[in-house]
Design a protein around this motif. Structure first.
Motif, PDB file in Angstrom:
ATOM      1  N   UNK A  26       0.854  -1.179   0.000  1.00 49.78           N
ATOM      2  CA  UNK A  26       0.000   0.000   0.000  1.00 49.78           C
ATOM      3  C   UNK A  26       0.890   1.228   0.000  1.00 49.78           C
ATOM      4  N   UNK A  27       0.737   2.070  -1.014  1.00 52.43           N
ATOM      5  CA  UNK A  27       1.550   3.279  -1.118  1.00 52.43           C
ATOM      6  C   UNK A  27       0.956   4.401  -0.296  1.00 52.43           C
ATOM      7  N   UNK A  28       1.187   4.372   0.993  1.00 55.29           N
ATOM      8  CA  UNK A  28       0.564   5.322   1.912  1.00 55.29           C
ATOM      9  C   UNK A  28       1.303   6.661   1.920  1.00 55.29           C
ATOM     10  N   UNK A  55      -2.970   4.787   9.376  1.00 56.36           N
ATOM     11  CA  UNK A  55      -3.853   4.378  10.470  1.00 56.36           C
ATOM     12  C   UNK A  55      -5.053   3.612   9.941  1.00 56.36           C
ATOM     13  N   UNK A  56      -5.614   4.055   8.819  1.00 53.54           N
ATOM     14  CA  UNK A  56      -6.751   3.347   8.229  1.00 53.54           C
ATOM     15  C   UNK A  56      -6.346   1.940   7.801  1.00 53.54           C
ATOM     16  N   UNK A  57      -5.223   1.826   7.082  1.00 51.21           N
ATOM     17  CA  UNK A  57      -4.763   0.510   6.635  1.00 51.21           C
ATOM     18  C   UNK A  57      -4.531  -0.431   7.811  1.00 51.21           C
ATOM     19  N   UNK A 109      -4.236  -5.128  10.883  1.00 54.26           N
ATOM     20  CA  UNK A 109      -3.532  -5.613  12.071  1.00 54.26           C
ATOM     21  C   UNK A 109      -4.047  -6.989  12.482  1.00 54.26           C
ATOM     22  N   UNK A 110      -5.339  -7.166  12.406  1.00 54.87           N
ATOM     23  CA  UNK A 110      -5.951  -8.467  12.690  1.00 54.87           C
ATOM     24  C   UNK A 110      -6.735  -8.892  11.445  1.00 54.87           C
ATOM     25  N   UNK A 111      -6.005  -9.094  10.366  1.00 56.92           N
ATOM     26  CA  UNK A 111      -6.606  -9.333   9.054  1.00 56.92           C
ATOM     27  C   UNK A 111      -7.533 -10.536   9.035  1.00 56.92           C
ATOM     28  N   UNK A 112      -8.702 -10.317   8.436  1.00 60.08           N
ATOM     29  CA  UNK A 112      -9.655 -11.384   8.183  1.00 60.08           C
ATOM     30  C   UNK A 112      -9.958 -11.411   6.686  1.00 60.08           C
ATOM     31  N   UNK A 113      -9.785 -12.569   6.024  1.00 61.10           N
ATOM     32  CA  UNK A 113     -10.134 -12.651   4.596  1.00 61.10           C
ATOM     33  C   UNK A 113     -11.595 -12.281   4.363  1.00 61.10           C
TER      34      UNK A 113
END
Length: 372
Positions: A248-250, A257-259, A264-268
């Motif tokens: 992600x090119x932040x 912060x949004x990403x 942080x606790x990624x769910x597919x």
């Protein structure tokens, strides 16, 4: 597949669109972003020899390398042999320049940058494949791969000829998944066939999927009013199998912060969320754009060597997403060596061979007026 796909968190920090203060990188904000990214357990940073005219690699040194132990992060960069190198020595020196700029003794991931079209021949001509394998054997590269922008059949040929490559970096997002030009799905499937894990670039399509047309954004907002538009795009990419990480090119701390809030606790994606994405894809398809399939028949006989399919791709980015800045950026890159729309002499040979019967001459006039 190798174990690379399970070794790294599924969000990478792309250093191509760093926050700027005029012409210089905003190092203080970049440091805050780096600190937060690492604090949340993410470790992959992606730059390139040419990003921000070298200022991206220098910023990686100042904000990351000089401030953290080497085992806290993975650093990736790329070598663009097609970008101005006149000799093999000049092309190979890009590697040494990147080492010096970033201040590291080795790169965790190193890529031949932007293979495809006429760019691949520079890596062959200058012996870059062999040169980088030597650097890998010497311990200066941990994992060697390439980034790619072209058709799936070209990718298939490259991976057949270069089995030593460990991974590929591909443009994958839900808008380009079935694109006849970008061929996200087809390229992904080729990588899977060759058992090469994938790093995903442009999951938000250069920011376009963060500024969707109202009819499309409403579909996503109705499904989850709390989810940001970029979250749908990044989670879509990260939900694919065989992925090392999603870049992600932040550009701001707020984007970071949004990403992090959903990665942080990624769910597919759930099955219902996949259905929502399918509705968004169908709605995007309804938006009028130049119906080019990238067959390239028009360009092959053009006396001015106008890059017609490339022009149409840039214009469609504007027509669908109203992303004028992004479209002009794409256009400037595509025409860096010539081939602008304004060169058209209206000979008509392109229209005579176009299977889609596009009024190419008038489209090129429109593109020249908007993007040049």
């Amino acid at each position: 597949m190798t174990n690379l796909e399970n070794a790294i968190p599924k969000l990478g920090f792309g250093l191509m669109r760093l926050p700027m203060l005029g012409d210089e990188v905003d190092l203080e904000q970049t440091k805050q972003m780096v600190d937060l990214f690492l604090e949340k357990g993410f470790t992959y940073f992606d730059t390139a020899y040419g990003y921000l005219d070298g200022k991206s690699e220098a910023a990686a040194k100042a904000a990351l390398v000089d401030r953290y132990p080497r085992d806290r992060f993975q650093l990736a960069t790329k070598l663009p042999a097609w970008a101005g190198a006149k000799t093999a020595e000049e092309a190979q020196n890009m590697f040494w320049t990147s080492l010096k700029r970033t201040g590291v003794e080795y790169f965790d991931f190193y890529l031949l940058h932007n293979l495809g079209a006429d760019r691949t021949e520079y890596f062959d001509r200058y012996g870059i494949w062999e040169f980088l394998m030597e650097q890998k054997k010497a311990g200066r590269i941990r994992h060697l791969g390439f980034s790619f922008h072209d058709k799936a059949e070209i990718l298939d040929d490259l991976l057949t000829r270069h089995p030593e490559i460990e991974f590929v970096q591909l443009q994958i997002n839900y808008a380009d998944w079935e694109s006849p030009v970008v061929q996200s799905r087809k390229c992904y499937e080729v990588a899977r066939k060759h058992e090469k894990p994938v790093i995903i670039m442009e999951p938000v399509k250069g920011g376009s999927l963060a500024r969707l047309p109202e009819s499309v954004s409403q579909i996503l907002q109705d499904a989850d009013s709390a989810a940001s538009l970029p979250s749908w795009a990044i989670r879509y990419a990260a939900s694919l199998d065989g992925i090392i990480t999603v870049l992600s090119g932040m550009s701001t701390l707020e984007q970071m912060q949004d990403n992090l809030s959903y990665m942080e606790h990624f769910q597919p994606l759930s099955e219902e969320e996949r259905k929502t994405i399918a509705l968004a894809q169908a709605e995007l398809e309804k938006i009028p754009q130049i119906p080019c399939t990238g067959c390239d028949y028009c360009r092959k006989g053009c006396p001015q060597q106008v890059l017609i399919p490339n022009m149409f791709r840039s214009m469609n980015n504007y027509l669908v997403y109203n992303n004028l800045e992004g479209a002009r950026g794409n256009y400037a890159f595509e025409t860096r060596n010539g081939g602008k729309a304004s060169l058209c002499v209206e000979c008509g040979q392109c229209e005579a061979v176009c299977p889609q019967h596009i009024g190419i001459i008038e489209e090129l006039k429109r593109i020249a007026s908007v993007l040049e």
